[in-house]
Structures are given as structure tokens and as C-alpha cells.
Write an enzyme that holds these catalytic residues in place. Sequence first.
Site, PDB file in Angstrom:
ATOM      1  N   GLN A  79      43.410  24.473  34.377  1.00  0.00           N
ATOM      2  CA  GLN A  79      42.107  24.112  34.922  1.00  0.00           C
ATOM      3  C   GLN A  79      41.885  24.884  36.216  1.00  0.00           C
ATOM      4  O   GLN A  79      42.821  25.420  36.814  1.00  0.00           O
ATOM      5  CB  GLN A  79      41.949  22.614  35.110  1.00  0.00           C
ATOM      6  N   LYS A 124      43.349  29.080  39.460  1.00  0.00           N
ATOM      7  CA  LYS A 124      43.617  28.656  38.083  1.00  0.00           C
ATOM      8  C   LYS A 124      45.071  28.210  38.000  1.00  0.00           C
ATOM      9  O   LYS A 124      45.985  28.983  38.294  1.00  0.00           O
ATOM     10  CB  LYS A 124      43.358  29.816  37.121  1.00  0.00           C
ATOM     11  N   ASP A 137      39.574  37.799  23.674  1.00  0.00           N
ATOM     12  CA  ASP A 137      39.169  36.386  23.683  1.00  0.00           C
ATOM     13  C   ASP A 137      37.761  36.283  24.267  1.00  0.00           C
ATOM     14  O   ASP A 137      37.517  35.508  25.185  1.00  0.00           O
ATOM     15  CB  ASP A 137      40.177  35.575  24.510  1.00  0.00           C
ATOM     16  N   LEU A 185      36.447  22.801  38.717  1.00  0.00           N
ATOM     17  CA  LEU A 185      35.224  23.471  38.292  1.00  0.00           C
ATOM     18  C   LEU A 185      35.157  23.535  36.770  1.00  0.00           C
ATOM     19  O   LEU A 185      34.086  23.435  36.173  1.00  0.00           O
ATOM     20  CB  LEU A 185      35.195  24.899  38.868  1.00  0.00           C
ATOM     21  N   SER A 211      37.876  22.764  33.031  1.00  0.00           N
ATOM     22  CA  SER A 211      39.156  22.267  32.530  1.00  0.00           C
ATOM     23  C   SER A 211      39.316  22.658  31.069  1.00  0.00           C
ATOM     24  O   SER A 211      38.391  22.503  30.276  1.00  0.00           O
ATOM     25  CB  SER A 211      39.212  20.744  32.674  1.00  0.00           C
ATOM     26  N   ALA A 212      40.494  23.191  30.728  1.00  0.00           N
ATOM     27  CA  ALA A 212      40.785  23.578  29.344  1.00  0.00           C
ATOM     28  C   ALA A 212      42.153  23.035  28.957  1.00  0.00           C
ATOM     29  O   ALA A 212      42.796  22.326  29.730  1.00  0.00           O
ATOM     30  CB  ALA A 212      40.730  25.090  29.195  1.00  0.00           C
ATOM     31  N   SER A 213      42.594  23.365  27.760  1.00  0.00           N
ATOM     32  CA  SER A 213      43.814  22.770  27.214  1.00  0.00           C
ATOM     33  C   SER A 213      45.076  23.230  27.928  1.00  0.00           C
ATOM     34  O   SER A 213      46.055  22.498  27.994  1.00  0.00           O
ATOM     35  CB  SER A 213      43.926  23.104  25.732  1.00  0.00           C
ATOM     36  N   ILE A 214      45.062  24.448  28.459  1.00  0.00           N
ATOM     37  CA  ILE A 214      46.266  25.000  29.084  1.00  0.00           C
ATOM     38  C   ILE A 214      46.189  24.965  30.604  1.00  0.00           C
ATOM     39  O   ILE A 214      47.202  24.788  31.277  1.00  0.00           O
ATOM     40  CB  ILE A 214      46.496  26.447  28.591  1.00  0.00           C
TER      41      ILE A 214
END
Length: 549
Positions: free
Chosen positions: A136, A152, A287, A129, A131-134
Site C-alpha cells: 500500500q 510504497k 502490467d 493513498l 491499497s493493493a494485495s501486496i
Amino acid sequence: MTLASIRRGYHVIKTLLQYGLDDVLPPKMTPWYFKLARNSLFWIRNKHKNKPGGERLKLAMQELGPVYIKLGQMLSTRRDLLSDEWASELAMLQDKVPPFDGALARQAIEAELKAPIESLFDDFNEIPLASASISQVHTATLKSNGKDVVLKVLRPNVETKIQADLQLMSQTAKLIEYLLGEGNRLRPAEVIEDYRVTILGELNLKLEALNAVKLRNNFLDSDALYVPYVYEEFCYPRLMVMERIYGISVSDIAALKAQGTNFKLLAERGVELFFTQVFRDNFFHADMHPGNIFISRDHPENPYYIGLDCGIMGTLSEVDKRYLAENFLAFFNRDYHRIAQLYIESGWVSEKTDLQAFEQAIKVVCEPMFNKPLDEISFGHVLLELFRTARHFDIVVQPQLVLLEKTLLYIEGLGRQLYPQLDLWQTAKPFLEQWMADQVGPKAMFKKVSTKLPYWADKLPEFPELIYDNLKLGRKLLSSQQQMLDKYLKYQQQAHKSNYLLITSAVLLICGTLLINRDATLWTPYVCLVSGIILWFVGWRSRPKNRKF
């Protein structure tokens, strides 16, 4: 240093040089041997000469990958270290990377669950759904209750890659401090250490789950914030399972307008949420960029926020909270002397700081802001400018305040994006005044005393014995002090007597010596000399021997 880290270091340097970032280094950091190494080992042409330095740094960090992207995002909030141009460029960095294979995600999830996905979830979608650097995110349905959830999961080997990059960053920061005299003021090693703590916290999804549960409990009865339910029984260091939400991204202004969202109420609630988290709960989401905030689809006339991603949370000590609230109120009242005092009293600035010079520096920064209408004054930039000014007076960097500053800038920017007429001062001041009254008023005093009552009730039976012991100790101290005084007086008497005899003997010896050289009666000088010698001997022997009292 391993071969892999050397290879990675070479790649980082090569990338930075491709964007011509050696051009922005001060002369102190580019001695002849640096230029020799640059021309012999890294024959890389600068392809971006016409672009500003801030944009070049942003592009380089984007190319270097997730760790550097997140570092850039953090540095974008440190305008006490970077110019506005560079900080603004870094703020545009986006943590978007291509997804990793869904089969690998399945494998990682099943390794944490120690069971096949199908035994616990239906409709698991291997296409992520988000995706990030650390990590997904994948969607599924929980077998036990049929509710939609998201899973996650951390990227494969992400910890190893991040640790390697962090080690390289740390070594580079120390080298900068060594080469650059100004490095001690900029404290690059300290900046990297703060970043290390932050990013390593994001690598533990179990910790993020606990943070989300706590934040949810703090706002269970709130009309302003909803935090999705976390299924703690399925949460591990590399996996987190939570309720799936269906909201509108806070950055999708067109969709929010289309559903008739009450933007004024939404913006004001955002400000209230920030101050409630900081001052009531002492636990704030640090954040809060647009990717982590959604708006409810139901009841657009009475909208609420949906908060995601609790990997970075901030807390303040009671002392920090009080000083911060007083700081803001002093600014409202243009009391710059009090602001300077608060910085020194809190320990953020050395107590040796020249109070008048510091007050004047704060006034120079803050006074021009009052030439604008209140709804145009940036709360976040006030705090930012105050810290930047304090930097010249050797402020001790407080990591928790850096997180707070970053969050405040996000919230304020978001609020004014939703409702440009937002008067943050008008919204915040009553909250701060009420909080201060609650902290120092009679009710607060009674509450503090009442919380201590069980402790004192437990200690009360010991009071008679403690009083008796203290009286007994007091008598002993008085007796001891009297003995010391007697010894001291005796010592003084002996010293006076000895000094008198020694001085008299000296006079007699001098007189005897002088009379021998004159036509005096034969026996007179010798009587003086003999008497002087006898008195000197007696005086010397009578000196007090013990100087301890």
C-alpha cells in the site's frame, strides 16, 4: 505439510465447492473416491448453480484473496488455455483489498529506514493513498527538498502467505497433471511456475525501483511517457520512495474529455510507446492496466502518459524480436507460409511439425479477419489466435511472449477505448518496417561490424601464430590421413589374399570329398583334400590381425 497449510487447503477447497466448481470438472477428475470425499468431508451446498462457470470462478478467486486474484488476472490473458467466456470473466478481477493499519505501515517503513520517519519526511499520512494485495502507498514530503513523495511498503507477512499459497497451487497443479491426461497439454504446473516467478518479482521493491529508473532513463527526452523520479537512497526490498504525480486516471474518460484531451494523439502515442519499448529498448512494462497509467493534466492538446508500478517488466531476445516483427509483417502481407516457417525457425514449434498442415491451420484462423476493416482488426487477438493455433502443434510456451501478449491486449484495448477509430495497423506497420530495415540494412551491418572492431583489433596480433599453428596442424592431419590410408590398403590386400586362399581351399575340399565317392584315380581325391587343408591353414594364418587404421 504443516497444520496451517492443511487448514488453508481445506479453506480453498471449501470455497471452490461453495461456488460449485466441481461441476465443471471432466469425468476423469471425478472418480468414485472423489465423490465419496466430496460428500463425506465437504458437505457444502452449491449456492451459485444458476451462474455461468466463468463467473463462479471469478467470485471464488475474489473471495480467496490476493494471490488467487493475481493468478486469475494472469489466466485471463491465456485464452489458449481458457474459453473466451472464462477469460473475459477473470479479466474483471480487481486487485482491491482493505488497507492495513497505518501504524503497522509506519513500523514497517521505519524498520527498513532504520530511522524515525520524521527524521527524513514531513507530513507522513498514515491513511493510505492506495491499497493493493501486496503493498500500500502513503504520502509524505521529503525533508531535504520539500517535494511531495509516496512511500510504497509491503504488507506485513505477505511473503509467508504468498509462499504458502504458491506451494499449495504447485501441488494442486501436479495432481491435475497426474489425474487428467489433458493436463500435460494444458501444463498447469508450468503455468503456476510462470506465475510464481512473476509474483515473487513483485515482492522485491528494490528490484521494482531499479526497473523504474531504467524505464525513466529510456524515456527522459520523450513527449509520450513520463516515469516518476525514484529516490534510490530510500529504496529497500520492502520499501520504495518515489516522486508523487498528479494526473488523471486513463480510465476516467469523463475527466479527460472535460480538459479537452487530444484522444487521437494519445491513442497513437500508446501504440508507439509499446513498440518502442519492445523493439528499441527491449524492456517493456508488462502490467499496463488502467490502475498503473495516468494522463498528464498540463497541455491536454499534447498529452503524455505517466507510468507507475514497474514490478513486472518483460524482455525479448534479439531472435524473438526479429521473428516477432517478421511475424507481424507476414500477417500484414497475408503470407501464411512465412508465418508457419517463422514459428518453426524460431523454435516456438517443433521442427518436426508438418509445415503445410500448420500453414493451412494459420490460414483458417487469420483469413476471416481480413473481411473486416483494418481499424476493426485486433492486433492482440491476431497474436492470441496464432499462439492458440500453434498450441495444437505442441508449441513450447514462451513466458516472455505471454507477457508481451498480455501487454499488447492491454495497450490495444486502452487505445480503442480512448479513440475507437484507432487504426493500429496503420500506426504499427511503418514502425515495424523501419525497424526491420534498421536490423538488416547496410547501416545495421556496419554497426554490427563496428561493435566487433575492438575485439578483432585485440585478436589481430595473434593471427600469424594462429595461421602457422593451423598450417602445422593441417600437415599433421594430412600425414596421419596418409598413414591411415596406407594401413587400410595393406589391410585390404591381406584380406583379399586370405579370402582367395580360403575360397580355393573350400573348393578343393569339396572336390576331394565328392571324388572319394566316385571311381576316380586313387591319388586324385587325396591330393585335393591335402591341398585344400594346406591352403585353408595358410589362408587362415594370413588373415589381417589389426583392423584399426
